[in-house]
Motif scaffolding. Sequence first.
Motif, short mmCIF file in Angstrom:
data_model
loop_
_atom_site.label_atom_id
_atom_site.label_comp_id
_atom_site.label_asym_id
_atom_site.label_seq_id
_atom_site.Cartn_x
_atom_site.Cartn_y
_atom_site.Cartn_z
N SER A 43 38.23 26.75 54.89
CA SER A 43 39.56 26.14 54.86
C SER A 43 40.46 26.88 53.88
O SER A 43 41.14 27.84 54.23
CB SER A 43 39.44 24.66 54.48
OG SER A 43 38.73 24.51 53.28
N ALA A 44 40.44 26.44 52.62
CA ALA A 44 41.28 27.09 51.61
C ALA A 44 40.78 28.49 51.30
O ALA A 44 41.50 29.28 50.69
CB ALA A 44 41.31 26.25 50.34
N GLN A 45 39.55 28.81 51.72
CA GLN A 45 38.97 30.13 51.49
C GLN A 45 39.90 31.23 51.98
O GLN A 45 39.95 32.32 51.42
CB GLN A 45 37.62 30.22 52.20
CG GLN A 45 37.04 31.64 52.35
CD GLN A 45 36.55 32.17 51.03
OE1 GLN A 45 36.27 31.41 50.12
NE2 GLN A 45 36.45 33.47 50.93
N LYS A 46 40.64 30.97 53.05
CA LYS A 46 41.50 31.99 53.65
C LYS A 46 42.59 32.45 52.69
O LYS A 46 43.16 33.52 52.86
CB LYS A 46 42.12 31.45 54.93
CG LYS A 46 41.09 31.11 56.02
CD LYS A 46 41.75 30.52 57.24
CE LYS A 46 40.72 30.16 58.31
NZ LYS A 46 41.36 29.52 59.50
N LYS A 47 42.87 31.63 51.69
CA LYS A 47 43.97 31.95 50.78
C LYS A 47 43.56 32.88 49.65
O LYS A 47 44.41 33.43 48.97
CB LYS A 47 44.55 30.66 50.20
CG LYS A 47 45.07 29.70 51.26
CD LYS A 47 45.59 28.43 50.62
CE LYS A 47 46.07 27.44 51.68
NZ LYS A 47 46.56 26.18 51.06
N VAL A 48 42.28 33.00 49.41
CA VAL A 48 41.80 33.88 48.34
C VAL A 48 40.61 34.68 48.86
O VAL A 48 39.91 34.25 49.76
CB VAL A 48 41.38 33.08 47.08
CG1 VAL A 48 42.57 32.46 46.41
CG2 VAL A 48 40.33 32.04 47.42
N SER A 49 40.40 35.83 48.25
CA SER A 49 39.28 36.67 48.68
C SER A 49 37.97 36.18 48.08
O SER A 49 37.95 35.50 47.05
CB SER A 49 39.52 38.12 48.24
OG SER A 49 39.46 38.20 46.82
N TYR A 58 37.10 20.95 47.79
CA TYR A 58 37.10 22.42 47.81
C TYR A 58 35.92 22.87 46.95
O TYR A 58 35.94 22.77 45.73
CB TYR A 58 38.42 22.97 47.28
CG TYR A 58 38.50 24.48 47.48
CD1 TYR A 58 38.32 25.03 48.74
CD2 TYR A 58 38.73 25.32 46.40
CE1 TYR A 58 38.37 26.41 48.93
CE2 TYR A 58 38.78 26.69 46.58
CZ TYR A 58 38.60 27.23 47.84
OH TYR A 58 38.65 28.59 48.02
N TYR A 100 43.54 27.23 39.68
CA TYR A 100 43.55 26.80 41.08
C TYR A 100 44.89 26.19 41.48
O TYR A 100 45.30 26.28 42.64
CB TYR A 100 42.40 25.83 41.33
CG TYR A 100 41.10 26.55 41.64
CD1 TYR A 100 40.65 26.70 42.93
CD2 TYR A 100 40.34 27.12 40.61
CE1 TYR A 100 39.47 27.38 43.22
CE2 TYR A 100 39.16 27.81 40.88
CZ TYR A 100 38.73 27.94 42.19
OH TYR A 100 37.58 28.62 42.47
N LYS A 150 46.91 29.53 41.95
CA LYS A 150 46.45 30.42 43.01
C LYS A 150 46.44 29.74 44.38
O LYS A 150 46.82 30.34 45.38
CB LYS A 150 45.03 30.89 42.68
CG LYS A 150 44.53 32.04 43.55
CD LYS A 150 45.10 33.36 43.11
CE LYS A 150 44.49 34.52 43.88
NZ LYS A 150 45.06 35.80 43.46
N LEU A 151 46.01 28.48 44.42
CA LEU A 151 45.86 27.79 45.70
C LEU A 151 46.84 26.62 45.88
O LEU A 151 46.74 25.87 46.85
CB LEU A 151 44.43 27.28 45.85
CG LEU A 151 43.36 28.37 45.96
CD1 LEU A 151 41.97 27.76 46.01
CD2 LEU A 151 43.58 29.20 47.20
N LYS A 152 47.74 26.49 44.90
CA LYS A 152 48.77 25.45 45.00
C LYS A 152 48.16 24.05 45.11
O LYS A 152 48.65 23.19 45.84
CB LYS A 152 49.70 25.71 46.19
CG LYS A 152 50.28 27.10 46.25
CD LYS A 152 51.07 27.45 44.99
CE LYS A 152 51.65 28.87 45.09
NZ LYS A 152 52.34 29.26 43.82
#
Length: 439
Positions: free
Chosen positions: A19-25, A99, A133, A136-138
Amino acid sequence: MSKSITTIICILSIVHFVSAQKKVSNEWLISDLTENVFHLSEVMLHDVASPPAASRFYAYSLLGAYEVVAESNNTFPDISQQFHTKPKFTLPSKPADLYLPFCANYAMLEVGRNIMPSGFQLEAKQKELIAKYQKKLKFSQTQINSNKTYAEAVAMQVLAYAKSDGYNKLSTYKRYTPNKEDGHWYPTPPEYMAPVEPYWPTVRSFFIDSSKHYFNPARPASFSKEPQSSFYTLMKEVYDVTKTMTPEQKQIAAFWDCNPFAVSYSGHMAIGLKKISPGGHWMGITGIVCKQKQVPVDSAILIHTMVALTLHDAFICCWKEKYTSDRIRPETAINKYIDPAWRPMLQTPPFPEYTSGHSVVSAASAEILSYFIGDSFRFTDTSEEYFGLPPRNFTSFRHASSEAGISRIYGGIHFRDSIEEGQKQGNKIGKFVLSKLVH
């Protein structure tokens, strides 16, 4: 969960956080994990945690992280159900916006915060984690609160299990008195420190049945003053090797020193030298290779946890042998029977000699990492750069383990049979731990 750990080997190349993984490497997530593991090490350095105690702190902290991941990843094994004394975790319901990377790191820091003497220092790291977080992930405050509450609940379950392991009873045992007879361990200069953790084997293990089996090594060479004896030969080897060491051998000794009790003197002032424990060194290696191989972060948490739990059990086995054989250290023996002016390159740690702790835990860790990462994985160990030492290159984990062992002769703090039998002991422990999870 009943999946075999063998399954994990087939999915180390798969990223599970979708899910949120797509936003960070994954690289960012792995770096975040290893940074937080190092924050545990920083607190241990501050507290001058003994090597066995450090292994306990790592083990429970990483177990907190792993329980978060395993509850949401049905391909992962239920590690705790393979423990000799199984915990009865009753984990809370997962929040809808869970998350895992955040929760796992927060739970790890929460266990560390509560289990280490100066764990309060990790409160600042938890606040930094939240801020990171959010930026970086809002993450919204609502997301932070729900994830934080879940992580704290998991951590409390792990801490309740830790509370029953016998660690809190160590200070209640009768003070240990060293044996003054020839051939037995006795405090060494410069500090003549009291023996460290003589009752450590009373602490509950994870995988091994410590009431029956410690993977006991062969008996050490019998003490003797006779020049023709095997013990004298071992003693003379340490003396001769340390008097003719090459620059490379000195570098190896320094690189694997890992003595949190080292002290330097300037006039009448004693200065503690901050050094990571043997277990901390191998936790550092674990992070380095997970980053290099780009292991998915949930699998990296699994690998870190397995190394940490194995370190804990390995120290219990090693410490049982140390205080059973109670063998004299090279410094004491050489000063008394060969050369009173001789000093080892490294300071002698404050506990009996046999078996070599670094040899045991290095061999055990190498077994775990070889299984997960590969038998011939080349890596550069930069874990000692923080302490001003240059990195070293290795062709495999067993190569690094072997060097850690021989470093103890170069450093003048162990005899050869202690190293060789310690490595055998560690190999057996590592293989046994894997056997509990590989079906």
